[in-house]
Design an enzyme around this catalytic site. Structure first.
Site, mmCIF file in Angstrom:
data_model
loop_
_atom_site.group_PDB
_atom_site.id
_atom_site.type_symbol
_atom_site.label_atom_id
_atom_site.label_comp_id
_atom_site.label_asym_id
_atom_site.label_seq_id
_atom_site.Cartn_x
_atom_site.Cartn_y
_atom_site.Cartn_z
ATOM 1 N N HIS A 182 0.844 -1.199 0.000
ATOM 2 C CA HIS A 182 0.000 0.000 0.000
ATOM 3 C C HIS A 182 0.877 1.247 0.000
ATOM 4 O O HIS A 182 1.251 1.748 1.060
ATOM 5 C CB HIS A 182 -0.910 0.003 1.228
ATOM 6 C CG HIS A 182 -1.796 -1.197 1.323
ATOM 7 N ND1 HIS A 182 -1.340 -2.423 1.781
ATOM 8 C CD2 HIS A 182 -3.117 -1.370 1.012
ATOM 9 C CE1 HIS A 182 -2.338 -3.290 1.752
ATOM 10 N NE2 HIS A 182 -3.421 -2.681 1.288
ATOM 11 N N GLY A 239 -10.906 4.572 7.089
ATOM 12 C CA GLY A 239 -11.373 3.234 7.425
ATOM 13 C C GLY A 239 -11.469 3.011 8.918
ATOM 14 O O GLY A 239 -12.418 2.383 9.406
ATOM 15 N N ASN A 292 -7.874 11.735 3.535
ATOM 16 C CA ASN A 292 -7.588 11.821 2.099
ATOM 17 C C ASN A 292 -8.811 11.550 1.233
ATOM 18 O O ASN A 292 -8.735 11.642 0.001
ATOM 19 C CB ASN A 292 -6.434 10.879 1.722
ATOM 20 C CG ASN A 292 -6.733 9.419 2.005
ATOM 21 O OD1 ASN A 292 -7.864 8.969 1.878
ATOM 22 N ND2 ASN A 292 -5.704 8.661 2.384
ATOM 23 N N HIS A 344 -3.998 3.161 -3.662
ATOM 24 C CA HIS A 344 -4.169 2.678 -2.288
ATOM 25 C C HIS A 344 -3.418 1.374 -2.040
ATOM 26 O O HIS A 344 -2.632 1.286 -1.100
ATOM 27 C CB HIS A 344 -5.652 2.466 -1.974
ATOM 28 C CG HIS A 344 -5.889 1.711 -0.699
ATOM 29 N ND1 HIS A 344 -5.861 2.312 0.533
ATOM 30 C CD2 HIS A 344 -6.138 0.386 -0.466
ATOM 31 C CE1 HIS A 344 -6.077 1.396 1.472
ATOM 32 N NE2 HIS A 344 -6.253 0.228 0.881
ATOM 33 N N ARG A 366 -18.931 -17.838 38.637
ATOM 34 C CA ARG A 366 -18.749 -16.380 38.553
ATOM 35 C C ARG A 366 -18.555 -15.800 39.956
ATOM 36 O O ARG A 366 -17.766 -14.869 40.150
ATOM 37 C CB ARG A 366 -19.928 -15.713 37.848
ATOM 38 C CG ARG A 366 -21.258 -15.891 38.542
ATOM 39 C CD ARG A 366 -22.360 -15.045 37.945
ATOM 40 N NE ARG A 366 -23.639 -15.316 38.587
ATOM 41 C CZ ARG A 366 -24.638 -14.458 38.642
ATOM 42 N NH1 ARG A 366 -24.516 -13.257 38.097
ATOM 43 N NH2 ARG A 366 -25.767 -14.779 39.231
ATOM 44 N N SER A 390 -23.487 -8.611 37.253
ATOM 45 C CA SER A 390 -23.719 -9.954 36.719
ATOM 46 C C SER A 390 -22.420 -10.734 36.568
ATOM 47 O O SER A 390 -22.356 -11.923 36.876
ATOM 48 C CB SER A 390 -24.427 -9.867 35.369
ATOM 49 O OG SER A 390 -25.705 -9.280 35.493
ATOM 50 N N GLU A 437 -18.259 -3.869 24.314
ATOM 51 C CA GLU A 437 -17.458 -5.085 24.457
ATOM 52 C C GLU A 437 -16.192 -5.055 23.602
ATOM 53 O O GLU A 437 -15.095 -5.391 24.075
ATOM 54 C CB GLU A 437 -18.301 -6.318 24.096
ATOM 55 C CG GLU A 437 -19.422 -6.613 25.067
ATOM 56 C CD GLU A 437 -20.697 -5.850 24.757
ATOM 57 O OE1 GLU A 437 -21.684 -6.031 25.494
ATOM 58 O OE2 GLU A 437 -20.711 -5.080 23.765
ATOM 59 N N ASP A 492 -33.488 -16.318 29.722
ATOM 60 C CA ASP A 492 -33.146 -15.256 28.767
ATOM 61 C C ASP A 492 -33.135 -15.761 27.326
ATOM 62 O O ASP A 492 -33.181 -14.964 26.384
ATOM 63 C CB ASP A 492 -31.784 -14.648 29.104
ATOM 64 C CG ASP A 492 -31.893 -13.594 30.195
ATOM 65 O OD1 ASP A 492 -33.022 -13.204 30.519
ATOM 66 O OD2 ASP A 492 -30.849 -13.179 30.721
#
Length: 670
Positions: free
Chosen positions: A32, A162, A191, A267, A364, A391, A417, A475
């Site tokens: 590139h 990007g 650009n 590019h 947990r 949780s 996340e 759930d």
């Protein structure tokens, strides 16, 4: 040097970057060239006038960090590293994109001296930089004292259209603005071109207003080819201490190429020999490919300046050691990534004497008890959650939410996340902190590429992934992981732990923290699980990833299970015993670690020729390689359902009776 001479020198220095990039891409026949050529002035001004670094010591703790988020522009970074004096000889630039070269197609941590992070997946370098800047702020608040700014550096980022189109950029930059990371400075290569052409058709955002809304300081409409304007913008950015800064640099992709500059063809493809020859003529560049004129080489050489800057810091640190010896010792320990002696003592005590960790407990919750024991002994732990603290149970009594001033040891990442996982990578890359972060297991898909990058970069990062199966119940399938454990296990160098009780959870945490060469995923249950008794040898063998939890003389079948299904396997073994069938039970909390053991150990746990049945509340195809053609993998190969957990286990055939029946059928067919 007068102003015209300086401008001429700056232009020649920038052109050296252009030609090294163009010539290397041409020789490699791939790459590139456009972005390196378009960002040449940006790089020249930053690296020659602002960046504090020492080419002789890329690991100097107080260096400025530079992140090339648009990693496809890698030849720009390689040219910079070579010219400023890093251990990257011209022979390596000639080997751009070749096997085992120090100049891979995208920058890779540990391959090229001076590369701070592996980039290429757009936006991740930017998010890594947010983590780096956060780490700098937290460590400065911890270690700096009046007259002793031991931690005092900037994080600079080059990024393109990007990077900003990726949703990750929103997560990371929103967080950076909220946390007021004033020493994060981003230079946007505006650009207007991407692979498909002019971005106006698919990226018409008002970027300055977008970042102003995040709470950033924005310097808009800077001529990205005007060294004076760039220099002034960087001075302004460094003067801003309370907000991250975005410098919007208007550039021309492939600038310098007479016929191809400004178009998308430049590019991701070589310019071609005729275009490069025309560029040499147009820019008056007489040097042959991979040759840098002596005056330009001298102007770029940063070794003396870098050594002087580090020496000044070292002198300050010597005085700091005298004034604050305990802090200095702690700084060195954490900078070197060494865990303190005996950090696990309190946790092991919970396993050696009666404690809640040894009772019926959700893993947990067991994880939280482990963190309660570990956090006071490990001040480098930096916890967090993607808005699921209550949780995931990732907080402890000693948790202090990170604030604007940079104090705290727990980050509320919000519902971000991917941003959390990528920022955690940046925190680990910076050094001095060990990040862990929590979310639901099913949402690990959002984080997956950042977890992959952590594995590629061999980073000590811990992901706490709770609500790990249909055991979470009502759930429903959107929140019930099925394929996720297998998907995470597919990532090379990623260790996935799915413990069955408090003891295995403790060993999982210890393994994750001691592991210096890759990430760990702790896959934890919502529901309470029964504890199991172990002798000292069995307990020690948890650290080997898989071990015999229940043994019998002359076993006829081996039941292999993880997490919540270990209890099912143990009860199935008792049912089989009532039928006169001897069954061994193997708990395999970390498959990757088990298969890293020597063959002799693996064969003692899983004797060759003995029929095998695996039990895990997830996809079965992964386990078929463990049980073999003659074995049986029990699990879930469809999406889940919304119902109480007990009903779901019955519905999917994951009960002791079902497992025992399957084992009997297997033995009848053997």
């Amino acid at each position: 040097m007068n102003a015209p001479e300086r401008i001429d020198s700056a232009a020649r220095c920038a052109n050296a970057l252009r030609f090294l990039a163009a010539d290397a891409v041409e020789q490699a026949k791939s790459g590139h060239p456009g972005a390196p050529m378009g960002m040449a002035e940006m790089a020249e001004v930053l690296w020659r006038r602002h960046l504090r670094h020492n080419p002789a010591n890329p690991a100097w703790p107080d260096r400025d960090r530079f992140v090339l988020s648009n990693g496809h522009a890698s030849m720009l970074q390689y040219a910079l590293l070579h010219l400023t004096g890093y251990d990257l000889p011209m022979s390596q630039l000639r080997q751009f994109r070749q096997l085992h070269a120090a100049t891979p197609g995208h920058p890779e941590l540990g391959v090229t001296p001076g590369v701070e992070t592996t980039t290429g997946p757009l936006g991740q370098g930017l998010a890594n930089a947010v983590g780096m800047a956060l780490a700098e702020k937290l460590l400065a608040a911890t270690f700096n004292r009046p007259g002793f700014d031991i931690v005092d550096h900037h994080t600079y980022v080059f990024l393109g259209d990007g990077c900003l189109m990726e949703g990750l950029s929103h997560e990371a930059c929103s967080l950076a603005g909220t946390l007021r990371l004033g020493k994060l400075i981003c230079l946007y290569d505006d650009n207007g071109i991407s692979i498909d052409g002019e971005v106006a058709g698919w990226f018409a955002d008002d970027t300055p207003k977008r970042f102003a809304a995040y709470g950033w300081h924005v310097i808009a409409d800077v001529d990205g080819h005007d060294a004076h304007a760039l220099d002034a913008a960087l001075h302004e950015a460094k003067a801003e201490r309370d907000r991250p800064t975005l410098i919007c640099c208007r550039t021309v992709i492939g600038k310098g190429a007479p016929a191809k500059a400004g178009g998308h063809d430049v590019h991701g493809a070589p310019l071609g020999a005729p275009e490069i020859a025309a560029m040499r003529t147009a820019l008056g560049w007489e040097a042959e490919p991979f040759t840098v004129p002596a005056d330009v080489a001298d102007a770029w050489d940063a070794r003396a300046q870098g050594a002087a800057r580090e020496a000044e810091w070292e002198a300050r640190f010597v005085s700091y050691c005298a004034a604050h010896p305990e802090l200095a010792e702690e700084f060195v320990r954490r900078a070197n990534g060494r865990l303190p002696e005996g950090f696990d003592a309190e946790l092991m005590a919970l396993l050696d004497a009666p404690s809640p960790l040894q009772g019926k407990i959700a893993t947990r919750k067991a994880s939280q008890l482990c963190l309660e024991a570990l956090t006071p002994a490990l001040p480098e732990l930096l916890g967090g959650s993607a808005d699921l603290t209550g949780s995931n149970l990732t907080n402890v009594k000693a948790s202090v939410w990170v604030n604007h001033a940079g104090h705290g040891n727990y980050v509320s990442y919000g519902v971000r996340e991917f941003g959390m996982a990528a920022a955690m990578n940046g925190i680990a890359l910076h050094g001095g902190l060990i990040p862990y972060g929590g979310t639901f297991m099913t949402f690990s898909d959002y984080s997956r590429n950042a977890i992959r990058m952590a594995a590629l970069m061999r980073l000590r990062v811990v992901h706490v992934l709770t609500h790990d199966s249909i055991g979470l119940g009502e759930d429903g399938p959107t929140h019930q992981p099925v394929e996720h454990a297998a998907s995470l296990r597919l990532i090379p160098n990623n260790q996935v732990w799915r413990p069955c009780d408090g003891a295995e959870t403790a060993y999982a945490w210890l393994a994750a923290l001691r592991r210096e060469d890759g990430p760990s995923c702790l896959v934890l249950s919502r529901q309470a699980l029964m504890p199991f008794e172990r002798n000292p040898a069995q307990r020690a063998e948890i650290a080997r990833g898989g071990y015999v939890l229940r043994d019998v003389p002359a076993p006829r079948v081996v039941l292999i299970a993880t997490g919540s299904e270990v209890e099912i396997a143990m009860r199935a073994a008792l049912d089989l015993a009532d039928a006169g069938i001897a069954a061994r039970v193997v708990s395999m909390p970390c498959v990757e670690l088990f298969y890293a053991q020597d063959v002799a150990y693996r064969d003692t746990v899983l004797p060759p020729g003995l029929p095998r049945v695996s039990v895990e509340a997830g996809g079965t195809w992964f386990w078929r390689g463990v049980v073999g053609e003659q074995g049986l993998a029990l699990g879930i190969d469809t999406f889940g359902e919304s119902a109480p957990a007990e009903a779901l286990y019955q519905h999917f055939g994951l009960t002791p009776a079902h497992v025992a029946a399957a084992a009997r059928v297997l033995l009848e067919e053997a």
